[in-house]
Scaffold this motif. Structure first.
Motif, PDB file in Angstrom:
ATOM      1  N   MET A  82      32.822  37.299  43.675  1.00  0.00           N
ATOM      2  CA  MET A  82      33.778  36.644  42.771  1.00  0.00           C
ATOM      3  C   MET A  82      33.387  36.797  41.306  1.00  0.00           C
ATOM      4  SD  MET A  82      34.687  32.799  41.744  1.00  0.00           S
ATOM      5  CE  MET A  82      34.596  31.912  43.268  1.00  0.00           C
ATOM      6  N   HIS A  83      34.394  37.039  40.469  1.00  0.00           N
ATOM      7  CA  HIS A  83      34.226  36.969  39.015  1.00  0.00           C
ATOM      8  C   HIS A  83      35.278  35.966  38.560  1.00  0.00           C
ATOM      9  CE1 HIS A  83      33.249  38.110  35.010  1.00  0.00           C
ATOM     10  NE2 HIS A  83      34.338  38.795  34.767  1.00  0.00           N
ATOM     11  N   MET A  84      34.853  34.933  37.853  1.00  0.00           N
ATOM     12  CA  MET A  84      35.789  33.857  37.506  1.00  0.00           C
ATOM     13  C   MET A  84      36.238  33.936  36.048  1.00  0.00           C
ATOM     14  SD  MET A  84      37.538  31.032  37.807  1.00  0.00           S
ATOM     15  CE  MET A  84      37.254  30.501  39.494  1.00  0.00           C
ATOM     16  N   HIS A  85      37.551  34.089  35.871  1.00  0.00           N
ATOM     17  CA  HIS A  85      38.146  33.873  34.557  1.00  0.00           C
ATOM     18  C   HIS A  85      39.037  32.653  34.712  1.00  0.00           C
ATOM     19  CE1 HIS A  85      37.536  38.362  33.521  1.00  0.00           C
ATOM     20  NE2 HIS A  85      36.564  37.641  33.009  1.00  0.00           N
ATOM     21  N   ALA A  86      38.544  31.541  34.209  1.00  0.00           N
ATOM     22  CA  ALA A  86      39.212  30.271  34.519  1.00  0.00           C
ATOM     23  C   ALA A  86      40.615  30.182  33.910  1.00  0.00           C
ATOM     24  CB  ALA A  86      38.348  29.110  34.039  1.00  0.00           C
ATOM     25  N   ASN A  88      43.359  32.030  33.872  1.00  0.00           N
ATOM     26  CA  ASN A  88      44.580  32.289  34.653  1.00  0.00           C
ATOM     27  C   ASN A  88      44.392  32.092  36.150  1.00  0.00           C
ATOM     28  OD1 ASN A  88      42.989  34.589  34.998  1.00  0.00           O
ATOM     29  ND2 ASN A  88      44.756  35.909  35.300  1.00  0.00           N
ATOM     30  N   THR A  89      43.246  31.539  36.574  1.00  0.00           N
ATOM     31  CA  THR A  89      43.045  31.267  37.996  1.00  0.00           C
ATOM     32  C   THR A  89      43.720  29.943  38.340  1.00  0.00           C
ATOM     33  OG1 THR A  89      40.911  32.393  37.915  1.00  0.00           O
ATOM     34  CG2 THR A  89      41.279  30.926  39.772  1.00  0.00           C
ATOM     35  N   PRO A  90      44.584  29.944  39.363  1.00  0.00           N
ATOM     36  CA  PRO A  90      45.250  28.689  39.734  1.00  0.00           C
ATOM     37  C   PRO A  90      44.238  27.659  40.274  1.00  0.00           C
ATOM     38  CG  PRO A  90      46.304  30.601  40.762  1.00  0.00           C
ATOM     39  CD  PRO A  90      45.029  31.086  40.169  1.00  0.00           C
ATOM     40  N   PRO A  91      44.487  26.378  40.091  1.00  0.00           N
ATOM     41  CA  PRO A  91      45.589  25.818  39.319  1.00  0.00           C
ATOM     42  C   PRO A  91      45.360  26.004  37.812  1.00  0.00           C
ATOM     43  CG  PRO A  91      44.128  24.055  40.081  1.00  0.00           C
ATOM     44  CD  PRO A  91      43.611  25.326  40.667  1.00  0.00           C
ATOM     45  N   VAL A  92      46.380  26.551  37.136  1.00  0.00           N
ATOM     46  CA  VAL A  92      46.232  26.823  35.701  1.00  0.00           C
ATOM     47  C   VAL A  92      46.224  25.506  34.929  1.00  0.00           C
ATOM     48  CG1 VAL A  92      47.352  27.863  33.693  1.00  0.00           C
ATOM     49  CG2 VAL A  92      47.192  29.148  35.825  1.00  0.00           C
ATOM     50  N   LEU A 120      39.807  27.919  45.375  1.00  0.00           N
ATOM     51  CA  LEU A 120      40.957  28.803  45.591  1.00  0.00           C
ATOM     52  C   LEU A 120      40.525  30.278  45.575  1.00  0.00           C
ATOM     53  CD1 LEU A 120      44.528  28.619  44.564  1.00  0.00           C
ATOM     54  CD2 LEU A 120      43.290  30.616  43.727  1.00  0.00           C
ATOM     55  N   MET A 121      39.694  30.646  44.599  1.00  0.00           N
ATOM     56  CA  MET A 121      39.261  32.053  44.492  1.00  0.00           C
ATOM     57  C   MET A 121      38.464  32.479  45.717  1.00  0.00           C
ATOM     58  SD  MET A 121      40.222  34.109  42.238  1.00  0.00           S
ATOM     59  CE  MET A 121      39.058  35.446  42.444  1.00  0.00           C
ATOM     60  N   LYS A 127      40.651  35.920  52.204  1.00  0.00           N
ATOM     61  CA  LYS A 127      41.930  36.308  52.815  1.00  0.00           C
ATOM     62  C   LYS A 127      42.266  37.777  52.499  1.00  0.00           C
ATOM     63  CE  LYS A 127      46.602  35.425  51.878  1.00  0.00           C
ATOM     64  NZ  LYS A 127      47.131  35.291  50.597  1.00  0.00           N
ATOM     65  N   GLN A 128      42.129  38.154  51.242  1.00  0.00           N
ATOM     66  CA  GLN A 128      42.564  39.489  50.814  1.00  0.00           C
ATOM     67  C   GLN A 128      41.662  40.606  51.358  1.00  0.00           C
ATOM     68  OE1 GLN A 128      45.578  39.070  49.874  1.00  0.00           O
ATOM     69  NE2 GLN A 128      45.586  39.894  47.801  1.00  0.00           N
TER      70      GLN A 128
END
Ligand SMILES: [Zn+2]
Length: 321
Positions: A82-86, A88-92, A120-121, A127-128
């Motif tokens: 995972m790489h997190m860019h907060a 635009n990651t839901p919930p926005v 969520l991520m 899943k993906q």
């Protein structure tokens, strides 16, 4: 001592060096670079290296990347973390445009919102790509003890957000500044919900990217030539990360590292840097070709003395050994 080579790719939308929050709201983040990653994967495979793609939200939704990576993942030819860019990651969580601000650090969001984003991520990547992620890198090199604790709760075992020797305190986020990693170790160690660096071998393994100081003599002669640039010269580091003009630095890093006690080299690149115009560093097709020719040099050299592993695999070996 066995030496390992880890390739990390911050797999993210095009040109995130530009602010995403505009006066008109969040700008559209495109993912054209998704089509350019397969070439990099093929290069890694040529040298028997296993890239770890640290994937953010929009790239986890980019069909052409997901298709390519899932197939390789099933064959054991890459890892997905995972790489997190907060932003635009839901919930926005809407941060309003502010003059002079840049892309927010994860620490600028409320903890309950960040927890939902991380959860969520993790589920989305699982899943993906069909496999639960265990490796992580924070956006804009940000991590803190609360964040580490959250990653632990979600089953992560390894992080690579800390840039040893580098101070981000002059880099503005939304309204806060980045973290000062000047005194952090240049090797793997553990951290937990209290400490970003600890001696005890429990918690999350931090595996920092390879960053080195220029040799002292080089720095002294650079300062003599250009005394006004004193500060810049002192703080400038060599990274195992191509910029189109640093082939010599990267080769030097490899030869220093072959002799030192650190048992790994960690390379980094952004997926957007693989596409002409996807980053401010590689704007033309020619600059991307030049970068690839540097990568051939670097990978060939590393292949002589290092064994390619994913971040997950490196962490598992550490835990076991
Ligand atoms: Zn990023």
């Amino acid at each position: 001592m066995n030496k390992y080579f880890i390739i990390t790719v911050d797999t993210e939308g095009d040109n995130l060096w530009k602010p995403v929050i505009k006066s008109t709201g969040m700008r559209k983040i495109t993912v054209e670079n998704a089509d350019y990653i397969e070439r990099f994967q093929a290069l890694c495979e040529k040298y028997h290296f296993i890239p770890t793609y640290l994937v953010d939200y929009e790239m986890a939704m980019a069909a052409s990347f997901v298709g390519m990576a899932k197939e390789r993942l099933e064959d054991g030819k890459c890892e997905i973390g995972m790489h997190m860019h907060a932003w635009n990651t839901p919930p926005v969580f809407d941060l309003k445009y502010k003059r002079g601000s840049h892309n927010p650090y994860a620490g600028e969001y409320p903890h309950d919102v960040m927890w939902k984003k991380l959860k969520l991520m993790t589920g989305l990547l699982w899943k993906q790509f069909g496999e639960k992620p265990v490796s992580h890198r924070g956006g804009r090199w940000y991590i803190d003890p609360w964040y580490i604790h959250a990653l632990q709760k979600l089953g992560y075992i390894v992080d690579c957000s800390v840039t040893p020797g580098v101070n981000w305190q002059r880099n503005i986020g939304y309204e806060c500044y980045g973290i000062n990693y000047t005194k952090f170790p240049h090797r793997a160690y553990y951290m937990d919900g209290k400490y970003l660096y600890k001696e005890k071998k429990t918690g999350i393994l931090e595996v920092p990217p390879t960053i080195m100081d220029y040799p002292l003599n080089d720095r002294i002669s650079a300062v003599i030539k250009n005394p006004l640039a004193y500060k810049e010269i002192i703080w400038k580091k060599m990274w195992l990360r191509p910029n189109g003009n640093n082939l010599e630095d990267m080769i030097n890093i490899i030869s220093f590292s072959e002799k030192n006690s650190c048992d790994y080299l960690e390379f980094m690149i952004h997926s957007s840097e693989l596409m002409p115009g996807g980053s401010p560093t590689f704007v033309s097709g020619r600059s991307v070709e030049r970068m690839y020719s540097h990568l051939e040099n670097v990978f060939e050299r590393i292949g002589n003395s290092y064994k390619g592993v994913s971040l997950r695999e490196y962490a598992k070996r550490k835990h076991g050994g």
